[in-house]
Design an enzyme around this catalytic site. Sequence first.
Site, mmCIF file in Angstrom:
data_model
loop_
_atom_site.group_PDB
_atom_site.id
_atom_site.type_symbol
_atom_site.label_atom_id
_atom_site.label_comp_id
_atom_site.label_asym_id
_atom_site.label_seq_id
_atom_site.Cartn_x
_atom_site.Cartn_y
_atom_site.Cartn_z
ATOM 1 C CE1 TYR A 1 17.755 14.534 -13.358
ATOM 2 C CE2 TYR A 1 16.408 16.444 -13.928
ATOM 3 C CZ TYR A 1 16.582 15.263 -13.219
ATOM 4 O OH TYR A 1 15.584 14.814 -12.391
ATOM 5 C CE LYS B 1 15.388 12.100 -14.493
ATOM 6 N NZ LYS B 1 15.084 10.798 -13.843
#
Length: 299
Positions: A169, A173
């Site tokens: 993640y 991002k």
Amino acid sequence: MLEETVQIVCGAGGGLGEETAVAMADHGATVVVNDLGVDVDGTGADAEPARETADRIEDAGGEAMVHYGDVTDLSYTEALVADTVEEYGAVHGVINYAGILRDSMVFNMEEAEWDAVIDVHLKGHFSVVRAISRHWRERYKARDGFERQRSLTCVSSGVAAGNPGQANYSAAKAGILGLMRTTARELHQYDVRANALWPTALTRMTEDLPGMAGADEGTMGPQLVPGVPVFLASEAAEDVNGVTLAVAGGTLSVVSDPERGRSLSKDLDADGRWTAAEIEARWDELTDGVNTMRMSPGY
């Protein structure tokens, strides 16, 4: 602030996406609600969440269209843009909240866990960006009704700075920020602005994270975030391009871009090569006042 605009909100079936879609409609936009209706881990699919968001908009007197599909599919995002233009004649703004979680420490992470999160967040953003940028570029070059700037908002996260258990993640991002900055440079000539949102809010994706312990809906709910994407999509932000705005509860921040800090230089006419021994000798000079244990426990 968004009167007579058409806004596509991806991942609008719940949480931040839903609240943003509703807020954009409240500000006068016609909203295209995209969602695949998956669980937090990316499994399953359900058209109902997108329909519920659209119903919420319509019940309040706004206009919305449901567009059910997977943003990681490049042919789907092309259809999303094409169908929106066919229905409403234009697209003025796009924001992409679509995302999932497959948390695991990096030494335990399976390939499938990595691939799934990178696919939805990073490839999904690329897919949306490519589709809409192609359309906007062609429309601008044809001078076809390009009466106002277009706005693209990518959705990143504070986790881009690193977070234990979320290597996939965090990487996705952080990658989204690089994609946004490049897109901002490439599309500015076509009167398109690209910016990023860095939200912190209590949603189904964050409610179990240690950092959200003690958070409540009143002070950290998703309803506190949409003012930022509404502003970025509006003409009030016409001089804002390549910027990342963070919002957490009542705090609004401008996030710094990667940049060099303190530097030391050598004369390239002599020997400009830095040897390991020279770096050791001048390390304290280079790093005076700089925290070089940035990712130590408790950082």
